[in-house]
Scaffold this motif. Structure first.
Motif, PDB file in Angstrom:
ATOM      1  N   ASP A   1       0.836  -1.137   0.189  1.00 15.96           N
ATOM      2  CA  ASP A   1       0.113  -0.012  -0.038  1.00 15.96           C
ATOM      3  C   ASP A   1       0.961   1.129   0.164  1.00 15.96           C
ATOM      4  OD1 ASP A   1      -2.269   1.629   0.338  1.00 15.96           O
ATOM      5  OD2 ASP A   1      -2.226   1.659   2.213  1.00 15.96           O
ATOM      6  N   LEU A   2       1.064   1.571  -1.216  1.00 13.67           N
ATOM      7  CA  LEU A   2       2.044   2.863  -1.425  1.00 13.67           C
ATOM      8  C   LEU A   2       1.284   4.179  -1.441  1.00 13.67           C
ATOM      9  CD1 LEU A   2       4.495   1.810  -4.119  1.00 13.67           C
ATOM     10  CD2 LEU A   2       4.919   1.519  -2.158  1.00 13.67           C
ATOM     11  N   PRO A   3       1.943   5.282  -0.706  1.00 16.85           N
ATOM     12  CA  PRO A   3       1.227   6.611  -0.559  1.00 16.85           C
ATOM     13  C   PRO A   3       1.291   7.148  -1.913  1.00 16.85           C
ATOM     14  CG  PRO A   3       3.584   6.882   0.411  1.00 16.85           C
ATOM     15  CD  PRO A   3       3.261   5.308   0.132  1.00 16.85           C
ATOM     16  N   SER A   4       0.472   8.301  -2.190  1.00  9.24           N
ATOM     17  CA  SER A   4       0.160   8.779  -3.490  1.00  9.24           C
ATOM     18  C   SER A   4       1.526   9.556  -3.902  1.00  9.24           C
ATOM     19  CB  SER A   4      -0.810  10.045  -3.355  1.00  9.24           C
ATOM     20  OG  SER A   4      -0.513  10.910  -2.484  1.00  9.24           O
ATOM     21  N   ALA A   5       2.674   9.851  -2.989  1.00 11.46           N
ATOM     22  CA  ALA A   5       3.778  10.423  -3.428  1.00 11.46           C
ATOM     23  C   ALA A   5       4.681   9.257  -4.109  1.00 11.46           C
ATOM     24  CB  ALA A   5       4.660  10.770  -2.151  1.00 11.46           C
ATOM     25  N   LEU A   6       4.317   8.149  -3.907  1.00 10.83           N
ATOM     26  CA  LEU A   6       4.993   7.147  -4.763  1.00 10.83           C
ATOM     27  C   LEU A   6       4.385   6.436  -5.727  1.00 10.83           C
ATOM     28  CD1 LEU A   6       6.965   5.431  -1.682  1.00 10.83           C
ATOM     29  CD2 LEU A   6       7.684   6.861  -3.366  1.00 10.83           C
ATOM     30  N   SER A   7       3.206   7.074  -6.208  1.00 15.59           N
ATOM     31  CA  SER A   7       2.210   6.380  -7.021  1.00 15.59           C
ATOM     32  C   SER A   7       2.601   6.085  -8.395  1.00 15.59           C
ATOM     33  CB  SER A   7       0.941   7.404  -7.287  1.00 15.59           C
ATOM     34  OG  SER A   7       1.662   8.835  -7.910  1.00 15.59           O
ATOM     35  N   GLY A   8       3.953   6.658  -8.995  1.00 13.74           N
ATOM     36  CA  GLY A   8       4.584   6.427 -10.280  1.00 13.74           C
ATOM     37  C   GLY A   8       5.311   5.130 -10.261  1.00 13.74           C
ATOM     38  N   PHE A   9       5.422   4.507  -9.210  1.00 12.23           N
ATOM     39  CA  PHE A   9       5.834   3.267  -8.931  1.00 12.23           C
ATOM     40  C   PHE A   9       4.812   2.051  -8.927  1.00 12.23           C
ATOM     41  CE2 PHE A   9       9.037   5.794  -6.890  1.00 12.23           C
ATOM     42  CZ  PHE A   9      10.076   5.841  -7.792  1.00 12.23           C
ATOM     43  N   HIS A  10       5.254   0.864  -9.456  1.00 10.06           N
ATOM     44  CA  HIS A  10       4.430  -0.281  -9.228  1.00 10.06           C
ATOM     45  C   HIS A  10       4.445  -0.905  -8.029  1.00 10.06           C
ATOM     46  CE1 HIS A  10       3.014  -4.192 -10.461  1.00 10.06           C
ATOM     47  NE2 HIS A  10       2.295  -3.830 -11.568  1.00 10.06           N
ATOM     48  N   ASN A  11       3.116  -1.310  -7.576  1.00  8.72           N
ATOM     49  CA  ASN A  11       3.268  -1.538  -6.162  1.00  8.72           C
ATOM     50  C   ASN A  11       3.488  -2.924  -5.785  1.00  8.72           C
ATOM     51  OD1 ASN A  11       1.001  -2.604  -7.216  1.00  8.72           O
ATOM     52  ND2 ASN A  11      -0.523  -1.819  -5.960  1.00  8.72           N
ATOM     53  N   VAL A  12       4.041  -3.718  -6.741  1.00  8.57           N
ATOM     54  CA  VAL A  12       4.407  -5.144  -6.363  1.00  8.57           C
ATOM     55  C   VAL A  12       5.924  -5.221  -6.511  1.00  8.57           C
ATOM     56  CG1 VAL A  12       4.430  -7.620  -7.272  1.00  8.57           C
ATOM     57  CG2 VAL A  12       2.479  -5.964  -7.418  1.00  8.57           C
ATOM     58  N   PHE A  13       6.418  -5.784  -5.149  1.00 12.14           N
ATOM     59  CA  PHE A  13       7.886  -6.042  -5.055  1.00 12.14           C
ATOM     60  C   PHE A  13       8.133  -7.024  -4.794  1.00 12.14           C
ATOM     61  CE2 PHE A  13       6.586  -1.794  -4.218  1.00 12.14           C
ATOM     62  CZ  PHE A  13       7.639  -0.842  -4.844  1.00 12.14           C
ATOM     63  N   SER A  63      10.978   9.550   6.618  1.00  8.92           N
ATOM     64  CA  SER A  63      10.135   9.918   5.875  1.00  8.92           C
ATOM     65  C   SER A  63      10.238   9.924   4.263  1.00  8.92           C
ATOM     66  CB  SER A  63       9.972  11.495   6.402  1.00  8.92           C
ATOM     67  OG  SER A  63       9.539  12.366   5.306  1.00  8.92           O
ATOM     68  N   ASN A  64       9.378   9.538   3.623  1.00 12.92           N
ATOM     69  CA  ASN A  64       9.652   9.345   2.123  1.00 12.92           C
ATOM     70  C   ASN A  64       9.241  10.564   1.664  1.00 12.92           C
ATOM     71  OD1 ASN A  64       6.770   9.260   2.636  1.00 12.92           O
ATOM     72  ND2 ASN A  64       6.493   7.143   1.364  1.00 12.92           N
ATOM     73  N   ASP A  65       8.941  11.815   2.370  1.00 10.99           N
ATOM     74  CA  ASP A  65       8.337  12.912   1.494  1.00 10.99           C
ATOM     75  C   ASP A  65       9.631  13.703   1.341  1.00 10.99           C
ATOM     76  OD1 ASP A  65       5.775  12.144   2.218  1.00 10.99           O
ATOM     77  OD2 ASP A  65       5.889  13.423   4.064  1.00 10.99           O
ATOM     78  N   ASP A  66      10.743  13.664   1.698  1.00 11.97           N
ATOM     79  CA  ASP A  66      11.801  14.180   1.631  1.00 11.97           C
ATOM     80  C   ASP A  66      12.783  13.549   0.259  1.00 11.97           C
ATOM     81  OD1 ASP A  66      11.178  15.754   3.780  1.00 11.97           O
ATOM     82  OD2 ASP A  66      12.638  14.686   4.899  1.00 11.97           O
ATOM     83  N   LEU A  67      12.220  12.389   0.222  1.00 12.09           N
ATOM     84  CA  LEU A  67      13.132  11.409  -0.814  1.00 12.09           C
ATOM     85  C   LEU A  67      12.350  11.439  -2.069  1.00 12.09           C
ATOM     86  CD1 LEU A  67      15.603   9.917  -0.311  1.00 12.09           C
ATOM     87  CD2 LEU A  67      14.288   8.117   0.201  1.00 12.09           C
ATOM     88  N   GLU A  68      12.888  11.864  -3.231  1.00 13.67           N
ATOM     89  CA  GLU A  68      12.691  12.018  -4.429  1.00 13.67           C
ATOM     90  C   GLU A  68      13.164  10.736  -5.015  1.00 13.67           C
ATOM     91  OE1 GLU A  68      13.024  15.502  -6.494  1.00 13.67           O
ATOM     92  OE2 GLU A  68      12.523  16.811  -4.951  1.00 13.67           O
TER      93      GLU A  68
END
Length: 151
Positions: A93-105, A122-127
């Motif tokens: 369940d990825l947040p909207s900030a990581l919506s560009g990635f496929h959610n299966v790992f 925090s993944n907000d600081d990380l692009e």
């Protein structure tokens, strides 16, 4: 006319025996290496609803304050596992900030979440870029040293 005779059948037989010896030694070596590796191997498995960290890596060739690998973030998250896909893949369940990635790992990209708030980055600081890599940026200079050359 269609028959071919070998000049030295002894040479062919010696070659075949040598090949068999090499094959036996390779099998013995492989089984020895397997016995060393198997005790260290552990089966990783997560349940639906567990929280996991996601492994990220810096871009290659980018150095951050020299070579301080211990200070680089290796994982981001904690993300909830929504479902298991096959033997070695999980949907997160990825947040909207990581919506560009496929959610299966793959399972090797996940680390079990230990419930301690100080471990979570925090993944907000990380692009994150494609391939789950990121560019490291200097935030603050903590110390400065001036060197004086003596002639």
């Amino acid at each position: 006319m269609g028959e071919r005779k070998y000049q030295c059948p002894e040479v062919v037989q010696r070659t075949n025996e040598t090949i068999e010896k090499i094959r036996d030694r390779m099998l013995a070596y492989q089984s020895r290496q397997k016995s060393y590796a198997n005790p260290k191997r552990r089966d990783i498995e997560f349940q639906i609803g567990d929280y996991v960290f996601l492994r990220v890596s810096p871009l290659r060739g980018v150095k951050w304050f020299g070579n301080k690998a211990k200070l680089k973030p290796m994982f981001v998250g904690a993300f909830e596992i929504l479902e298991r896909i096959g033997q070695v893949a999980y949907r997160l369940d990825l947040p909207s900030a990581l919506s560009g990635f496929h959610n299966v790992f793959h399972i090797l990209m996940l680390q079990k979440y230990i419930s301690d708030v100080t471990h979570v980055l925090s993944n907000d600081d990380l692009e994150l870029h494609i391939g789950l890599s990121y560019e490291e940026r200097q935030v603050q200079i903590l110390d400065r040293k001036n060197k004086v050359r003596l002639n």
